[in-house]
Design a protein around this motif. Sequence first.
Motif, mmCIF file in Angstrom:
data_model
loop_
_atom_site.group_PDB
_atom_site.id
_atom_site.type_symbol
_atom_site.label_atom_id
_atom_site.label_comp_id
_atom_site.label_asym_id
_atom_site.label_seq_id
_atom_site.Cartn_x
_atom_site.Cartn_y
_atom_site.Cartn_z
ATOM 1 N N LYS A 12 0.824 -1.208 0.189
ATOM 2 C CA LYS A 12 -0.053 -0.009 0.018
ATOM 3 C C LYS A 12 0.815 1.341 0.174
ATOM 4 O O LYS A 12 0.122 2.564 0.288
ATOM 5 C CB LYS A 12 -0.903 -0.109 1.054
ATOM 6 C CG LYS A 12 -2.005 -1.169 1.063
ATOM 7 C CD LYS A 12 -3.443 -0.461 0.953
ATOM 8 C CE LYS A 12 -4.257 -1.362 0.326
ATOM 9 N NZ LYS A 12 -4.832 -2.585 0.985
ATOM 10 N N ALA A 30 3.420 9.503 -6.409
ATOM 11 C CA ALA A 30 2.148 9.539 -5.924
ATOM 12 C C ALA A 30 1.185 10.297 -7.006
ATOM 13 O O ALA A 30 -0.004 9.749 -7.300
ATOM 14 C CB ALA A 30 1.891 9.930 -4.708
ATOM 15 N N GLN A 90 -2.008 9.149 -9.367
ATOM 16 C CA GLN A 90 -3.330 9.746 -8.450
ATOM 17 C C GLN A 90 -3.563 9.106 -7.250
ATOM 18 O O GLN A 90 -4.848 8.891 -7.171
ATOM 19 C CB GLN A 90 -4.430 9.720 -9.495
ATOM 20 C CG GLN A 90 -3.998 10.313 -10.801
ATOM 21 C CD GLN A 90 -5.098 10.317 -11.988
ATOM 22 O OE1 GLN A 90 -5.822 9.330 -12.036
ATOM 23 N NE2 GLN A 90 -5.313 11.342 -12.443
ATOM 24 N N LYS A 91 -2.495 9.061 -6.509
ATOM 25 C CA LYS A 91 -2.756 8.481 -5.121
ATOM 26 C C LYS A 91 -2.067 9.864 -4.040
ATOM 27 O O LYS A 91 -1.262 10.628 -4.558
ATOM 28 C CB LYS A 91 -1.797 7.141 -4.814
ATOM 29 C CG LYS A 91 -2.137 6.136 -5.712
ATOM 30 C CD LYS A 91 -3.323 5.438 -5.103
ATOM 31 C CE LYS A 91 -3.685 4.238 -5.845
ATOM 32 N NZ LYS A 91 -5.072 3.919 -5.539
ATOM 33 N N GLY A 125 -0.918 10.086 0.292
ATOM 34 C CA GLY A 125 -1.174 9.131 1.333
ATOM 35 C C GLY A 125 -1.184 10.021 2.726
ATOM 36 O O GLY A 125 -0.501 11.076 2.645
ATOM 37 N N ASN A 163 -0.209 14.372 -1.181
ATOM 38 C CA ASN A 163 1.093 13.949 -2.371
ATOM 39 C C ASN A 163 1.688 15.395 -2.795
ATOM 40 O O ASN A 163 2.566 15.579 -3.907
ATOM 41 C CB ASN A 163 0.489 13.466 -3.616
ATOM 42 C CG ASN A 163 -0.968 14.078 -4.345
ATOM 43 O OD1 ASN A 163 -0.812 15.426 -4.051
ATOM 44 N ND2 ASN A 163 -1.584 13.482 -4.943
ATOM 45 N N LEU A 192 -2.239 5.083 1.345
ATOM 46 C CA LEU A 192 -2.564 5.708 0.207
ATOM 47 C C LEU A 192 -4.299 5.471 -0.038
ATOM 48 O O LEU A 192 -4.767 4.738 0.075
ATOM 49 C CB LEU A 192 -1.875 5.196 -0.965
ATOM 50 C CG LEU A 192 -0.470 5.126 -0.963
ATOM 51 C CD1 LEU A 192 0.244 4.315 -2.201
ATOM 52 C CD2 LEU A 192 0.040 6.373 -0.869
ATOM 53 N N ASP A 232 -7.101 7.219 -3.392
ATOM 54 C CA ASP A 232 -7.213 7.779 -4.738
ATOM 55 C C ASP A 232 -7.235 9.509 -4.230
ATOM 56 O O ASP A 232 -7.837 9.769 -3.664
ATOM 57 C CB ASP A 232 -8.403 7.203 -5.303
ATOM 58 C CG ASP A 232 -8.099 5.781 -5.843
ATOM 59 O OD1 ASP A 232 -7.082 5.446 -5.781
ATOM 60 O OD2 ASP A 232 -9.294 5.232 -6.047
ATOM 61 N N ASP A 233 -6.369 10.097 -5.166
ATOM 62 C CA ASP A 233 -6.541 11.294 -4.734
ATOM 63 C C ASP A 233 -7.549 12.079 -5.678
ATOM 64 O O ASP A 233 -7.895 13.357 -5.313
ATOM 65 C CB ASP A 233 -5.314 12.081 -5.064
ATOM 66 C CG ASP A 233 -4.716 12.719 -6.430
ATOM 67 O OD1 ASP A 233 -5.414 12.122 -7.574
ATOM 68 O OD2 ASP A 233 -3.963 13.293 -6.612
#
Length: 412
Positions: free
Chosen positions: A253, A286, A290-291, A293, A320, A352, A354-355
């Motif tokens: 992850k 990231a 498109q993540k 954390g 991110n 993480l 999804d952003d």
Amino acid sequence: MSLQKEEATILLADMNSFYASVERAHNPALQGKPVLVCGDPERRHGIILAASQEAKAYGIKTAMTVGEALALCPEAQCVLPRMALYLEISWKIQQIARTFSPLVEPYSVDELFIDTAGTEKMGTSAEEVAHRFRQRLREELNIPCSIGMSHNKFLAKMACDIEAKKSSQGIAFWRKEDIEKKLHPLPIRKMFMIGSRMERHFRNMGLLTIGDVAHYPVYYLTKRFGLRGEIYHHLAWGRDASPVLPQSLENPKGIGHSITLPRDYHQLEDIETVLLELTDQVCSRARRLQKAGRTLSLSLRSYDLTRGFHRQFSLPAPTNLSEQAFRAVKMLLHRHWNGLPVRSVSVGLDNLVDDEILQQELFVDRAQQDRLHRVIDSVRERFGTTAILRGCSLTTAGVAKDRARKIGGHEA
Ligand SMILES: [Mg+2]
């Protein structure tokens, strides 16, 4: 405090035509036939992800279109990729490697490093490990591989790419004397981790071979490329201190980047500079995925990896953005670093999400920051990153995904 442990022997195993080999192993009808793993065999513009040795004999190469490949070999068998199966086999390969040594680092879906230090004590030489590992992969999984061996990761990788893949035994052992004999005459583009942009820089400086880089004054390399310049100098002399880091695959992850420095770092500001670059790389990665954390982690270790720390800090909300993330990393550094000379550094972003979720709750200045970052990223994509990063580790799954996307990542 030498840069390398001469006695240690590191193996880099690279599966030959991995996807095609897995397909052949799972379908006896494909034995001995030219096999192509294609993105979309129906479309002539689909791309070849992997070609078996038999197909390569016709001049078919990874990343050719299906149309081009079939023109060279009309009877080639096209099959669709089965990523889940490849990952499962990749995992089995790692399990077999771990029966030889606990120090196994998966490098990509079809490559892994094994540090055989310690196996000698059990009466097994590194060469025996290489032979037995190859034999077991053949017998148990029907997967062929090439193995490069040397006293560090960089030379093991070079030995594999330059010699093992082309040799009939499939194994090559590079020793110290091979640095000048085999490494130095190579053109720069053959150097592990050198991209076409770096190759161009070197060419403009009149440096055409790895030996040219080795003999160029390190002072000027450092002046021009910073820390990277110093690293290239050491690599050109076959010096690489980065350890084989056994990775747990059960933690899929996070995104992490690590670097082994060419010498000990003692100054807070120097360490901060490296951390900023690593954090920026992690965040940029990231954003590309498109993540975002919540948890930032920092590891610092001494040259022999025996001292150091690993600490993490969770932010109130996922990010991110490099500045935000760096504030947390810097805080961890200031709180936990006790002046220990630092040789190995890693930064991770975990937990993480999804952003896109974040996009909905953007503040105005965050939106601006975000745009700015994406502009920087796109510039980087065009002109290359300043990255110096080694052992860039996402997760096995992530690396595999990434690898699958940049087809042609593995050649043999
Ligand atoms: Mg391969």
